[in-house]
Design a protein around this motif. Structure first.
Motif, PDB file in Angstrom:
ATOM      1  N   GLU A  53       6.788  71.489 -15.967  1.00 39.54           N
ATOM      2  CA  GLU A  53       7.350  71.781 -14.657  1.00 39.54           C
ATOM      3  C   GLU A  53       7.053  73.220 -14.281  1.00 39.54           C
ATOM      4  OE1 GLU A  53      11.744  71.526 -12.592  1.00 39.54           O
ATOM      5  OE2 GLU A  53      11.612  71.905 -14.736  1.00 39.54           O
ATOM      6  N   SER A 103      10.795  56.767 -11.040  1.00 40.87           N
ATOM      7  CA  SER A 103      11.086  57.149  -9.659  1.00 40.87           C
ATOM      8  C   SER A 103      10.867  58.646  -9.530  1.00 40.87           C
ATOM      9  CB  SER A 103      12.507  56.756  -9.255  1.00 40.87           C
ATOM     10  OG  SER A 103      13.444  57.353 -10.103  1.00 40.87           O
ATOM     11  N   GLY A 104      10.848  59.123  -8.312  1.00 42.28           N
ATOM     12  CA  GLY A 104      10.648  60.545  -8.121  1.00 42.28           C
ATOM     13  C   GLY A 104      10.499  60.904  -6.664  1.00 42.28           C
ATOM     14  N   GLU A 113       9.326  65.718  -8.518  1.00 47.11           N
ATOM     15  CA  GLU A 113      10.340  65.183  -9.431  1.00 47.11           C
ATOM     16  C   GLU A 113       9.867  63.849 -10.001  1.00 47.11           C
ATOM     17  OE1 GLU A 113      15.063  64.469  -9.085  1.00 47.11           O
ATOM     18  OE2 GLU A 113      13.849  63.224  -7.745  1.00 47.11           O
ATOM     19  N   LEU A 114      10.155  63.622 -11.276  1.00 48.90           N
ATOM     20  CA  LEU A 114       9.928  62.329 -11.921  1.00 48.90           C
ATOM     21  C   LEU A 114      11.155  61.971 -12.746  1.00 48.90           C
ATOM     22  CD1 LEU A 114       6.266  62.516 -13.268  1.00 48.90           C
ATOM     23  CD2 LEU A 114       7.111  61.094 -11.388  1.00 48.90           C
ATOM     24  N   MET A 115      11.501  60.691 -12.736  1.00 48.99           N
ATOM     25  CA  MET A 115      12.545  60.192 -13.621  1.00 48.99           C
ATOM     26  C   MET A 115      12.039  58.897 -14.242  1.00 48.99           C
ATOM     27  SD  MET A 115      16.605  59.432 -13.144  1.00 48.99           S
ATOM     28  CE  MET A 115      16.496  57.916 -12.233  1.00 48.99           C
ATOM     29  N   SER A 123      17.514  57.668 -19.529  1.00 50.91           N
ATOM     30  CA  SER A 123      16.626  58.219 -18.506  1.00 50.91           C
ATOM     31  C   SER A 123      16.224  59.641 -18.867  1.00 50.91           C
ATOM     32  CB  SER A 123      17.293  58.187 -17.133  1.00 50.91           C
ATOM     33  OG  SER A 123      18.456  58.967 -17.124  1.00 50.91           O
ATOM     34  N   LYS A 125      14.721  62.953 -16.687  1.00 52.28           N
ATOM     35  CA  LYS A 125      14.428  63.479 -15.361  1.00 52.28           C
ATOM     36  C   LYS A 125      13.917  64.905 -15.482  1.00 52.28           C
ATOM     37  CE  LYS A 125      16.620  64.604 -11.017  1.00 52.28           C
ATOM     38  NZ  LYS A 125      17.876  64.891 -10.382  1.00 52.28           N
ATOM     39  N   PRO A 129      14.669  67.636  -6.757  1.00 54.69           N
ATOM     40  CA  PRO A 129      14.720  66.535  -5.788  1.00 54.69           C
ATOM     41  C   PRO A 129      14.365  66.963  -4.366  1.00 54.69           C
ATOM     42  CG  PRO A 129      16.935  67.296  -6.254  1.00 54.69           C
ATOM     43  CD  PRO A 129      16.005  68.072  -7.163  1.00 54.69           C
ATOM     44  N   SER A 133      10.908  60.142  -1.365  1.00 52.42           N
ATOM     45  CA  SER A 133      11.220  59.377  -2.581  1.00 52.42           C
ATOM     46  C   SER A 133      10.247  58.225  -2.802  1.00 52.42           C
ATOM     47  CB  SER A 133      12.631  58.785  -2.490  1.00 52.42           C
ATOM     48  OG  SER A 133      13.584  59.803  -2.397  1.00 52.42           O
ATOM     49  N   ASN A 135       9.781  54.768  -5.884  1.00 53.01           N
ATOM     50  CA  ASN A 135      10.395  54.044  -6.990  1.00 53.01           C
ATOM     51  C   ASN A 135       9.411  52.989  -7.487  1.00 53.01           C
ATOM     52  OD1 ASN A 135      12.393  53.267  -8.803  1.00 53.01           O
ATOM     53  ND2 ASN A 135      13.272  51.788  -7.387  1.00 53.01           N
TER      54      ASN A 135
END
Length: 172
Positions: A53, A103-104, A113-115, A123, A125, A129, A133, A135
């Motif tokens: 990041e 998702s992100g 962002e990535l989750m 999860s 993350k 955010p 978005s 998913n």
């Protein structure tokens, strides 16, 4: 009786020679998509993820994800993007655990962002955010994340897509 036996034998023989269906789906890439294409496709099952990041030092309004690696069995893929300025974050999966959702968000040309979510409900993350978005999830029951693809421009990830399939272990 012999007729039923022959029909049943023929059906069993046909089913043994027919390949198992390959339940594959693709979640189309999210993001603006500038730069060089990448793919993390490898043999084996994904057992971890490592993301770099780009830190927010106060003079940038957003953080971006500038590098990613997936671990297959015990081997990490080649780094996608860069890690020169990144804070490294990592998640290792448990036995029989796999990713079932990503998702992100993406903003201003970059993935921000990535989750990652597993079949065990855990999860991971990373990022901030900001932005639009997305998913990703498989369309077939029993499928899991097999690899990711997208684009990176030498500074950050600019798009990401997910490839899903049922994992068949050839050694069992």
């Amino acid at each position: 009786m012999l007729h039923h036996f022959l029909v049943l034998s023929a059906l069993c023989a046909m089913s043994m020679t027919m390949p198992l269906p390959d339940f594959y789906s693709y979640s189309p890439a999210a993001g603006d998509g500038s730069g060089t294409e990448f793919s993390t496709a490898h043999e084996g099952r994904i057992t971890g993820v490592r993301v770099y990041e780009y830190p927010n030092y106060g003079y940038y309004s957003n953080n971006y994800l500038n590098g990613i690696q997936l671990q297959y069995n015990s081997n990490w893929t080649e780094l996608v993007g860069v890690n020169a300025y990144g804070n490294e974050k990592e998640m290792t999966l448990f036995n029989n655990e796999h990713f079932v959702q990503i998702s992100g968000k993406y903003y201003s040309g970059y993935i921000s962002e990535l989750m990652f979510v597993t079949n065990e409900g855990r999860s991971f993350k990373v990022g901030q955010p900001y932005g639009i978005s997305f998913n990703f999830y498989p369309t077939h029951d029993g499928s899991e994340l097999r690899f990711i693809s997208g684009r990176q421009n030498g500074f950050a990830l600019s798009s990401i897509g997910a490839h899903w399939a049922v994992y068949y272990n050839s050694t069992s």
